[in-house]
Design an enzyme around this catalytic site. Structure first.
Site, PDB file in Angstrom:
ATOM      1  N   ASN A  20       0.846  -1.186   0.000  1.00  0.00           N
ATOM      2  CA  ASN A  20       0.000   0.000   0.000  1.00  0.00           C
ATOM      3  C   ASN A  20       0.886   1.242   0.000  1.00  0.00           C
ATOM      4  O   ASN A  20       1.587   1.520   0.971  1.00  0.00           O
ATOM      5  CB  ASN A  20      -0.910  -0.019   1.241  1.00  0.00           C
ATOM      6  CG  ASN A  20      -1.884   1.121   1.280  1.00  0.00           C
ATOM      7  OD1 ASN A  20      -1.511   2.278   1.136  1.00  0.00           O
ATOM      8  ND2 ASN A  20      -3.143   0.808   1.503  1.00  0.00           N
ATOM      9  N   GLY A  22       0.265   4.516   0.104  1.00  0.00           N
ATOM     10  CA  GLY A  22      -0.032   5.514   1.120  1.00  0.00           C
ATOM     11  C   GLY A  22       0.460   5.086   2.485  1.00  0.00           C
ATOM     12  O   GLY A  22       1.034   5.882   3.245  1.00  0.00           O
ATOM     13  N   LYS A  23       0.258   3.826   2.804  1.00  0.00           N
ATOM     14  CA  LYS A  23       0.701   3.299   4.088  1.00  0.00           C
ATOM     15  C   LYS A  23       2.225   3.303   4.170  1.00  0.00           C
ATOM     16  O   LYS A  23       2.801   3.657   5.200  1.00  0.00           O
ATOM     17  CB  LYS A  23       0.160   1.878   4.264  1.00  0.00           C
ATOM     18  CG  LYS A  23       0.461   1.255   5.614  1.00  0.00           C
ATOM     19  CD  LYS A  23      -0.093  -0.155   5.697  1.00  0.00           C
ATOM     20  CE  LYS A  23      -1.603  -0.179   5.661  1.00  0.00           C
ATOM     21  NZ  LYS A  23      -2.141  -1.538   5.910  1.00  0.00           N
ATOM     22  N   ASP A  84      -1.177  -4.358  10.284  1.00  0.00           N
ATOM     23  CA  ASP A  84      -2.513  -4.630   9.777  1.00  0.00           C
ATOM     24  C   ASP A  84      -3.405  -3.624  10.467  1.00  0.00           C
ATOM     25  O   ASP A  84      -3.339  -3.439  11.685  1.00  0.00           O
ATOM     26  CB  ASP A  84      -2.957  -6.065  10.077  1.00  0.00           C
ATOM     27  CG  ASP A  84      -4.145  -6.461   9.218  1.00  0.00           C
ATOM     28  OD1 ASP A  84      -4.134  -6.163   8.013  1.00  0.00           O
ATOM     29  OD2 ASP A  84      -5.093  -7.080   9.743  1.00  0.00           O
ATOM     30  N   TYR A 169     -10.412   5.164   4.381  1.00  0.00           N
ATOM     31  CA  TYR A 169     -11.616   5.813   4.911  1.00  0.00           C
ATOM     32  C   TYR A 169     -11.337   7.205   5.484  1.00  0.00           C
ATOM     33  O   TYR A 169     -12.224   7.801   6.105  1.00  0.00           O
ATOM     34  CB  TYR A 169     -12.238   4.931   5.999  1.00  0.00           C
ATOM     35  CG  TYR A 169     -12.656   3.560   5.523  1.00  0.00           C
ATOM     36  CD1 TYR A 169     -13.893   3.352   4.914  1.00  0.00           C
ATOM     37  CD2 TYR A 169     -11.807   2.465   5.675  1.00  0.00           C
ATOM     38  CE1 TYR A 169     -14.275   2.100   4.472  1.00  0.00           C
ATOM     39  CE2 TYR A 169     -12.187   1.202   5.229  1.00  0.00           C
ATOM     40  CZ  TYR A 169     -13.417   1.024   4.630  1.00  0.00           C
ATOM     41  OH  TYR A 169     -13.790  -0.226   4.185  1.00  0.00           O
ATOM     42  N   ASP A 170     -10.142   7.735   5.290  1.00  0.00           N
ATOM     43  CA  ASP A 170      -9.774   9.029   5.868  1.00  0.00           C
ATOM     44  C   ASP A 170     -10.768  10.149   5.562  1.00  0.00           C
ATOM     45  O   ASP A 170     -11.060  10.968   6.443  1.00  0.00           O
ATOM     46  CB  ASP A 170      -8.380   9.442   5.393  1.00  0.00           C
ATOM     47  CG  ASP A 170      -7.267   8.719   6.141  1.00  0.00           C
ATOM     48  OD1 ASP A 170      -7.544   8.088   7.171  1.00  0.00           O
ATOM     49  OD2 ASP A 170      -6.108   8.795   5.685  1.00  0.00           O
ATOM     50  N   LYS A 190      -1.512  14.348  11.248  1.00  0.00           N
ATOM     51  CA  LYS A 190      -2.084  13.007  11.280  1.00  0.00           C
ATOM     52  C   LYS A 190      -1.170  12.037  12.033  1.00  0.00           C
ATOM     53  O   LYS A 190      -1.639  11.247  12.862  1.00  0.00           O
ATOM     54  CB  LYS A 190      -2.325  12.514   9.856  1.00  0.00           C
ATOM     55  CG  LYS A 190      -2.994  11.149   9.775  1.00  0.00           C
ATOM     56  CD  LYS A 190      -3.211  10.749   8.331  1.00  0.00           C
ATOM     57  CE  LYS A 190      -3.797   9.350   8.255  1.00  0.00           C
ATOM     58  NZ  LYS A 190      -3.949   8.893   6.849  1.00  0.00           N
ATOM     59  N   HIS A 195      -3.666   6.135  14.572  1.00  0.00           N
ATOM     60  CA  HIS A 195      -3.463   4.775  15.049  1.00  0.00           C
ATOM     61  C   HIS A 195      -2.110   4.245  14.619  1.00  0.00           C
ATOM     62  O   HIS A 195      -1.404   3.590  15.395  1.00  0.00           O
ATOM     63  CB  HIS A 195      -4.576   3.871  14.532  1.00  0.00           C
ATOM     64  CG  HIS A 195      -4.813   3.942  13.057  1.00  0.00           C
ATOM     65  ND1 HIS A 195      -4.978   5.125  12.367  1.00  0.00           N
ATOM     66  CD2 HIS A 195      -4.901   2.960  12.110  1.00  0.00           C
ATOM     67  CE1 HIS A 195      -5.166   4.883  11.082  1.00  0.00           C
ATOM     68  NE2 HIS A 195      -5.115   3.577  10.900  1.00  0.00           N
TER      69      HIS A 195
END
Length: 212
Positions: A20, A22-23, A84, A169-170, A190, A195
């Protein structure tokens, strides 16, 4: 399966096991900032490295993060970090949860996932739209030793998207204490409350210890 040494940069010290984009950007930024002496170039992603496929069949965030990190560490001989993460909605009994990325049936389709979630919550009033983002971050060393840390960001879900940043879902998520969605916050804002920021700042202590 062991990845050929030629495919792993010589100065790499940590691999982030995620496809991912973005991650990956978030995790590289957080880990590089949190571990003294760890240069960004020493933190590589699994993109472009042919790692074994991992079946994420655990039933918890922690279990799936460990599966990915163990696989990456065994294949590369590097310290492997994986996470995860997902969205847990109170009125949906904690769903989408570990199925967040494929909630609509197509893995990684953010637009479809958001559309489905909005439809499912269409008649839910604001006071019952509580949710939280959850992240389990796992660190696995080549010798098999491991550590897991968890982070959560509570908030509520809006009725329409707001913001162009972030991913997943941001655009629908308004963190507690904020007037802007996760997609409207800067990267630094952010990271401070997210999280993933919480979980990876915690896991970075283990990384720093193993690299010292």
């Amino acid at each position: 399966m062991t990845v050929p040494a030629a495919t792993v940069p010589a100065d790499a010290r940590v691999i982030l096991a995620s496809h991912n984009r973005g991650k990956l950007h978030e995790l590289q930024r957080i880990l590089a900032a949190a571990v003294p002496g760890l240069a960004p170039r020493e933190i590589i992603s699994s993109a472009g490295i042919e790692l074994p496929d991992v079946v994420e069949d655990a039933v918890t965030f922690e279990g799936n993060a460990l599966l990915k990190a163990h696989s990456a560490a065994a294949a590369t001989g590097l310290l492997a970090v994986a996470d995860d993460s997902g969205l847990a909605v109170d009125v949906l009994g904690g769903s989408p949860g570990i199925f967040s990325a494929r909630w609509s049936g197509r893995h990684g389709d953010d637009e479809a996932n958001n559309d489905l979630l909005l439809a499912q919550l269409s008649d839910v009033p604001p006071e019952h739209r509580r949710a939280r983002f959850v992240c389990a971050a796992a660190l696995v060393a080549p010798d098999g030793s491991e550590a897991v840390e968890r982070g959560e960001m509570p908030g509520r879900l809006l009725r329409a998207r707001r913001g162009e940043g972030g991913f997943g879902y941001d655009p629908l998520f308004l963190p507690d204490g904020q007037t802007r969605t996760s997609a409207e916050l800067t990267a630094e804002e952010k990271d401070a409350i997210s999280h993933r920021g919480i979980a990876f700042r915690a896991i970075s202590r283990h990384v720093a210890h193993l690299l010292s």
